[in-house]
Design an enzyme around this catalytic site. Sequence first.
Site, PDB file in Angstrom:
ATOM      1  N   SER A 127      -7.490  -0.855  -4.880  1.00 32.43           N
ATOM      2  CA  SER A 127      -7.355  -0.670  -6.332  1.00 32.43           C
ATOM      3  C   SER A 127      -6.635  -1.861  -6.956  1.00 32.43           C
ATOM      4  CB  SER A 127      -6.539   0.590  -6.635  1.00 32.43           C
ATOM      5  OG  SER A 127      -7.063   1.688  -5.938  1.00 32.43           O
ATOM      6  N   ILE A 148       0.417   7.577   0.858  1.00 29.17           N
ATOM      7  CA  ILE A 148       1.328   8.221   1.813  1.00 29.17           C
ATOM      8  C   ILE A 148       1.404   7.433   3.121  1.00 29.17           C
ATOM      9  CG2 ILE A 148       0.948  10.526   0.864  1.00 29.17           C
ATOM     10  CD1 ILE A 148      -0.731  11.113   3.427  1.00 29.17           C
ATOM     11  N   ASP A 149       0.471   6.511   3.325  1.00 31.21           N
ATOM     12  CA  ASP A 149       0.374   5.856   4.640  1.00 31.21           C
ATOM     13  C   ASP A 149       1.431   4.779   4.902  1.00 31.21           C
ATOM     14  OD1 ASP A 149      -1.782   7.471   4.951  1.00 31.21           O
ATOM     15  OD2 ASP A 149      -3.289   5.893   4.860  1.00 31.21           O
ATOM     16  N   ARG A 156      -5.024   6.206   8.485  1.00 31.69           N
ATOM     17  CA  ARG A 156      -6.281   5.653   9.006  1.00 31.69           C
ATOM     18  C   ARG A 156      -6.046   4.400   9.827  1.00 31.69           C
ATOM     19  NH1 ARG A 156      -9.994   5.595   3.828  1.00 31.69           N
ATOM     20  NH2 ARG A 156      -7.884   5.649   2.985  1.00 31.69           N
ATOM     21  N   ARG A 172      -3.123  23.672  21.953  1.00 32.00           N
ATOM     22  CA  ARG A 172      -3.742  23.886  20.635  1.00 32.00           C
ATOM     23  C   ARG A 172      -3.671  22.597  19.817  1.00 32.00           C
ATOM     24  NH1 ARG A 172      -4.766  27.804  23.039  1.00 32.00           N
ATOM     25  NH2 ARG A 172      -4.668  30.004  22.416  1.00 32.00           N
TER      26      ARG A 172
HETATM   27  O1  F6P Z   1      -4.145   8.017   1.290  1.00 31.88           O
HETATM   28  C1  F6P Z   1      -4.661   7.464   2.475  1.00 31.88           C
HETATM   29  C2  F6P Z   1      -5.170   8.568   3.298  1.00 31.88           C
HETATM   30  O2  F6P Z   1      -4.176   9.500   3.322  1.00 31.88           O
HETATM   31  C3  F6P Z   1      -5.606   8.251   4.729  1.00 31.88           C
HETATM   32  O3  F6P Z   1      -4.613   8.329   5.688  1.00 31.88           O
HETATM   33  C4  F6P Z   1      -6.717   9.242   4.927  1.00 31.88           C
HETATM   34  O4  F6P Z   1      -7.613   8.861   5.900  1.00 31.88           O
HETATM   35  C5  F6P Z   1      -7.357   9.260   3.592  1.00 31.88           C
HETATM   36  O5  F6P Z   1      -6.321   9.098   2.669  1.00 31.88           O
HETATM   37  C6  F6P Z   1      -8.193  10.446   3.266  1.00 31.88           C
HETATM   38  O6  F6P Z   1      -8.459  10.418   1.905  1.00 31.88           O
HETATM   39  P1  F6P Z   1      -9.661  11.133   1.159  1.00 31.88           P
HETATM   40  O7  F6P Z   1      -9.853  12.462   1.796  1.00 31.88           O
HETATM   41  O8  F6P Z   1      -9.220  11.204  -0.240  1.00 31.88           O
HETATM   42  O9  F6P Z   1     -10.844  10.239   1.337  1.00 31.88           O
END
Ligand code: F6P
Length: 393
Positions: free
Chosen positions: A107, A151-152, A196, A308
């Site tokens: 962004s 958040i990452d 990710r 689990r």
């Molecule tokens: O904000 C990043 C993140 O939290 C990643 O860790 C995650 O893979 C992704 O967003 C998932 O985002 P969305 O479901 O909005 O595509």
Amino acid sequence: GKGIAVLTSGGDSQGMNAATRAVVRVGIYLGCKVYFIKEGYQGLVDGGDNIVEASWSSVSGIIHKGGTVIGSARCKDFTTRPGRISGAQNLVDRGITNLVVIGGDGSLTGANIFRQEWPGILDELLAQKKITEEQRGKYGHLNICGMVGSIDNDFCGTDMTIGTDSALHRIIDCVDAIVSTAYSHQRTFILEVMGRHCGYLAIVGGLTTEADFVFIPENPPLPDWPQRLYLALVGALASEADYVFIPEWPPEIGWPTKLCSKLTQEREAGQRLNIIIVAEGAIDRNGDPISAEKIKQVVVDNLHQDTRITVLGHVQRGGSPSAFDRVLGCRMGAEAVMALMEATVESPAYVVSLDGNQAIRLPLMACVEKTKAVAKAMEEKQWDLAVQLRGRS
Ligand code: F6P
């Protein structure tokens, strides 16, 4: 007063509202006209009711809310020049030449492209008589300031991104809850957390909950080497290799062996449960994903533990922001407006970053480039370089 607009883009995160609120209030306090752009870049491209003037009270009662009240989107249109031309028209029509973008590195890169293209786009709009000579002269330069909402904690240049602390609170609440049920049944739990390409949530989540094992993308363990050994052995035999690694003399062990011995050691020390945290982007040194399912298979096949999986998913991104993220959003939002007010034609696009306890402004593109270099290093399996580049974040 100057026109400022604020938008949130990409995945939402807790604390974005605090940042939006600070932009609005500091902007109004300094005599600016502040606008919300709703639904991220899509709202900028579409204009109309998506761009509305904000008032002091329009940001009352949002600091405690998760997500972003002005909406967010992952927008394709803004990645095209016609989309950006439409966005520019919408801003010029309202006299807006200052833009605050709260989002991830994609962004913020989009914002920088927009800023670079701005004079050319305005020339085009003037040639098509969509703006006047006066508007071309008055609004000829676009100032940009970014804040990283994610958040990452995956952005280079800042100690923390907005939302990371709240996500960690959510993660430790979840792990604490899981521990009590795991204890009762003497179970092993594998918890998948977000991230990710970044293991920050997993590693800090693991540290703060006493997890037994953590898998992160930046430090991929060796795969189960005896399997690779078979290939090596056959390959070596078939090619007259000079050296072969054999199971009886392991150079290094693979993650399944390491994991199982750690879990066994903990159980032998009297623990009734095991917690394993895996970042959603975890991989091994071959670049193959280490999924929660794969880990479960290893534990069940080798240790026969009752196991689990819990995938925390978007719970981590939802809910109310922590005190830290509220304050972070306030500080960064205020600094973003100050950066815009003090910007000159010479100043670069800025991103507000947290350095120790201070919100400071850094050149946006230098941070984006560094973040991209991390991604490239990871792609090229140069994990040590990636960690080194990521530095304090
Ligand atoms: O904000 C990043 C993140 O939290 C990643 O860790 C995650 O893979 C992704 O967003 C998932 O985002 P969305 O479901 O909005 O595509």
